[in-house]
Design a protein around this motif. Structure first.
Motif, mmCIF file in Angstrom:
data_model
loop_
_atom_site.group_PDB
_atom_site.id
_atom_site.type_symbol
_atom_site.label_atom_id
_atom_site.label_comp_id
_atom_site.label_asym_id
_atom_site.label_seq_id
_atom_site.Cartn_x
_atom_site.Cartn_y
_atom_site.Cartn_z
ATOM 1 N N GLN A 113 -7.359 7.918 -9.462
ATOM 2 C CA GLN A 113 -6.626 9.171 -9.648
ATOM 3 C C GLN A 113 -6.592 9.628 -11.104
ATOM 4 O O GLN A 113 -5.870 10.562 -11.447
ATOM 5 C CB GLN A 113 -5.197 9.012 -9.129
ATOM 6 C CG GLN A 113 -5.110 8.794 -7.636
ATOM 7 C CD GLN A 113 -5.634 9.970 -6.848
ATOM 8 O OE1 GLN A 113 -5.400 11.132 -7.194
ATOM 9 N NE2 GLN A 113 -6.362 9.682 -5.779
ATOM 10 N N VAL A 156 2.231 1.631 -3.590
ATOM 11 C CA VAL A 156 1.177 2.105 -4.493
ATOM 12 C C VAL A 156 0.947 3.595 -4.294
ATOM 13 O O VAL A 156 0.910 4.375 -5.257
ATOM 14 C CB VAL A 156 -0.142 1.328 -4.250
ATOM 15 C CG1 VAL A 156 -1.311 2.018 -4.969
ATOM 16 C CG2 VAL A 156 -0.017 -0.106 -4.733
ATOM 17 N N ASP A 157 0.795 4.016 -3.031
ATOM 18 C CA ASP A 157 0.534 5.421 -2.730
ATOM 19 C C ASP A 157 1.673 6.317 -3.204
ATOM 20 O O ASP A 157 1.446 7.365 -3.818
ATOM 21 C CB ASP A 157 0.324 5.598 -1.221
ATOM 22 C CG ASP A 157 0.069 7.048 -0.844
ATOM 23 O OD1 ASP A 157 -1.009 7.571 -1.214
ATOM 24 O OD2 ASP A 157 0.940 7.661 -0.191
ATOM 25 N N ALA A 158 2.922 5.894 -2.958
ATOM 26 C CA ALA A 158 4.082 6.701 -3.363
ATOM 27 C C ALA A 158 4.171 6.818 -4.879
ATOM 28 O O ALA A 158 4.477 7.893 -5.422
ATOM 29 C CB ALA A 158 5.359 6.091 -2.800
ATOM 30 N N ASP A 180 0.826 -1.210 0.000
ATOM 31 C CA ASP A 180 0.000 0.000 0.000
ATOM 32 C C ASP A 180 0.859 1.259 0.000
ATOM 33 O O ASP A 180 0.541 2.245 -0.680
ATOM 34 C CB ASP A 180 -0.941 0.003 1.207
ATOM 35 C CG ASP A 180 -2.081 -1.000 1.048
ATOM 36 O OD1 ASP A 180 -2.376 -1.384 -0.098
ATOM 37 O OD2 ASP A 180 -2.678 -1.382 2.078
ATOM 38 N N ARG A 181 1.964 1.243 0.740
ATOM 39 C CA ARG A 181 2.864 2.400 0.752
ATOM 40 C C ARG A 181 3.466 2.619 -0.637
ATOM 41 O O ARG A 181 3.583 3.769 -1.089
ATOM 42 C CB ARG A 181 3.981 2.201 1.787
ATOM 43 C CG ARG A 181 3.562 2.387 3.215
ATOM 44 C CD ARG A 181 4.769 2.521 4.135
ATOM 45 N NE ARG A 181 5.616 1.331 4.124
ATOM 46 C CZ ARG A 181 5.446 0.283 4.933
ATOM 47 N NH1 ARG A 181 4.460 0.279 5.817
ATOM 48 N NH2 ARG A 181 6.262 -0.756 4.869
ATOM 49 N N ARG A 223 -3.820 -3.571 -6.882
ATOM 50 C CA ARG A 223 -4.052 -2.342 -6.117
ATOM 51 C C ARG A 223 -3.605 -1.100 -6.890
ATOM 52 O O ARG A 223 -4.212 -0.030 -6.764
ATOM 53 C CB ARG A 223 -3.346 -2.435 -4.766
ATOM 54 C CG ARG A 223 -3.895 -3.558 -3.904
ATOM 55 C CD ARG A 223 -3.258 -3.630 -2.524
ATOM 56 N NE ARG A 223 -3.761 -4.796 -1.797
ATOM 57 C CZ ARG A 223 -3.412 -5.105 -0.550
ATOM 58 N NH1 ARG A 223 -2.544 -4.333 0.104
ATOM 59 N NH2 ARG A 223 -3.906 -6.177 0.040
ATOM 60 N N ALA A 271 -5.871 2.190 -7.855
ATOM 61 C CA ALA A 271 -5.414 3.526 -7.492
ATOM 62 C C ALA A 271 -5.302 4.435 -8.718
ATOM 63 O O ALA A 271 -5.653 5.619 -8.662
ATOM 64 C CB ALA A 271 -4.072 3.447 -6.772
ATOM 65 N N VAL A 326 1.697 6.536 -7.195
ATOM 66 C CA VAL A 326 0.611 7.362 -7.738
ATOM 67 C C VAL A 326 0.797 8.827 -7.353
ATOM 68 O O VAL A 326 0.601 9.732 -8.182
ATOM 69 C CB VAL A 326 -0.745 6.819 -7.253
ATOM 70 C CG1 VAL A 326 -1.872 7.782 -7.593
ATOM 71 C CG2 VAL A 326 -1.023 5.445 -7.855
ATOM 72 N N ARG A 327 1.178 9.062 -6.107
ATOM 73 C CA ARG A 327 1.343 10.443 -5.646
ATOM 74 C C ARG A 327 2.445 11.152 -6.423
ATOM 75 O O ARG A 327 2.278 12.323 -6.833
ATOM 76 C CB ARG A 327 1.653 10.437 -4.144
ATOM 77 C CG ARG A 327 1.777 11.831 -3.525
ATOM 78 C CD ARG A 327 1.589 11.789 -2.020
ATOM 79 N NE ARG A 327 1.993 10.520 -1.432
ATOM 80 C CZ ARG A 327 3.231 10.240 -1.029
ATOM 81 N NH1 ARG A 327 4.204 11.143 -1.213
ATOM 82 N NH2 ARG A 327 3.520 9.082 -0.482
#
Length: 341
Positions: free
Chosen positions: A175, A129-131, A126-127, A167, A171, A133-134
């Protein structure tokens, strides 16, 4: 007598079918394909010049690469930022290519140990994926390209990777980002890939530093891999590679004993000119090759030019491929002659 005539007829039919199968691989008419190219941070200026020669046909550009530092944090080379800023002025879609390379005191390519850390449990996935995409949103690219390699034979790691792709697809949809997932040809395409991404299969390195001399791709390899790709969801997409490989002092029976390295088309042509060697086009791959004594070594070189790339694209398009990517801009000669239609 009747038996002899039958035998002669069968032999004649076999000869005809053999001749038909021996038709040289070459460029020709084919359905239009959507063209994507890679530009690399270590060859930015030359890559930009070649892109300019091809840009009217290019619909997407993938900027290579976002890597990781020694603390497993995403690292964007300054050259990638510069290329992205330049590409935003054009019409082509832009992708950031995320790799499992580590840039630190030394560069580690296709690092499996890195993948074990950043995908080791759900929280780590999850970290990541978030990094991913962000960062893509912050830099203003149109999409993510996932290019993790060298792990498919490790079952546990492959399973974690599959969860990561599921995931990441969700995401990116949330987004409003596009997603390309690059796969090695050895990847099990029936592993259960989810719809929602463009899956790009690398149709190259059939021969290379891991083997004896030969082309990066040839007809049978292209056709067989595309047949296996039917297990993937969505519209089929493949990638071909420019340049080639050099082998020194290779022995057919004993194996290679000298240097093996990838080279660009330009380097190959310079070597041929220096050695007064006349490259010959291989019928099964449309690649050029030559052998010569260079600097005291028996050297064999295989490489692609624009005709090779056009022949590969023709072969793939005639197998139903609709999207083609080219690795990479930089080190080529007359790349503007590559045709997407």
């Amino acid at each position: 007598m009747r038996y002899s005539v039958t035998v002669l007829f069968l032999l004649f039919a076999l000869l005809l079918s053999s001749c038909a199968g021996a038709e040289p691989l070459r460029s020709g008419e084919h359905s239009p394909v959507r063209l994507t190219v890679w530009q690399t941070y270590w060859d930015r200026e030359d890559g930009a010049a070649e892109y300019a020669a091809l840009r009217r046909q290019v619909e997407a550009v993938s900027l290579f690469a976002v890597c990781y530092d020694e603390n497993d944090a995403l690292l964007v080379p300054d050259e990638v930022r510069t290329m992205l800023a330049a590409q935003k002025k054009g019409k082509a879609e832009t992708y950031l290519s995320f790799t499992n390379d580590v840039l630190g005191k030394k560069r580690v390519e296709k690092d499996r140990e890195l993948l074990r850390r950043i995908l080791h449990d759900d929280a780590a996935i999850d970290r990541n994926v978030d990094a991913t995409v962000r960062l893509t949103r912050e830099l203003g690219a149109d999409g993510v390209e996932l290019d993790y390699e060298n792990f498919a034979k490790e079952k546990i790691l492959l399973d974690r990777y599959m969860i990561f792709t599921y995931r990441l697809i969700v995401a990116c949809v949330q987004q409003h980002l596009k997603l390309r997932i690059v796969l090695e040809p050895s990847m099990p395409f029936d592993a259960g890939f989810a719809p929602g991404a463009e899956y790009v299969v690398m149709l190259y390195n059939l021969y290379g530093k891991h083997s004896g001399p030969g082309a990066k791709a040839e007809r049978a390899f292209i056709e067989k891999t595309i047949e296996r790709m039917h297990a993937l969801p969505g519209s089929p997409s493949v990638a071909f590679a420019t340049g080639g490989c050099l082998w020194q002092d290779h022995h057919v029976i004993l194996g290679g004993s000298g240097e093996k390295r990838f080279i660009t088309q330009r380097e190959a042509e310079e070597l041929a000119a220096r050695a007064h060697a006349e490259p010959v086009r291989d019928e099964e791959s449309a690649a050029l090759h030559f052998a010569a004594d260079i600097d005291g070594h028996k050297t064999e070189v295989w490489y692609a030019d624009s005709e090779t790339l056009n022949a590969w694209i023709t072969c793939a398009a005639n197998q139903g491929i609709e999207q083609v990517s080219i690795w990479r801009m930089g080190g080529n000669h007359e790349i503007g002659k590559v045709r997407s239609r």
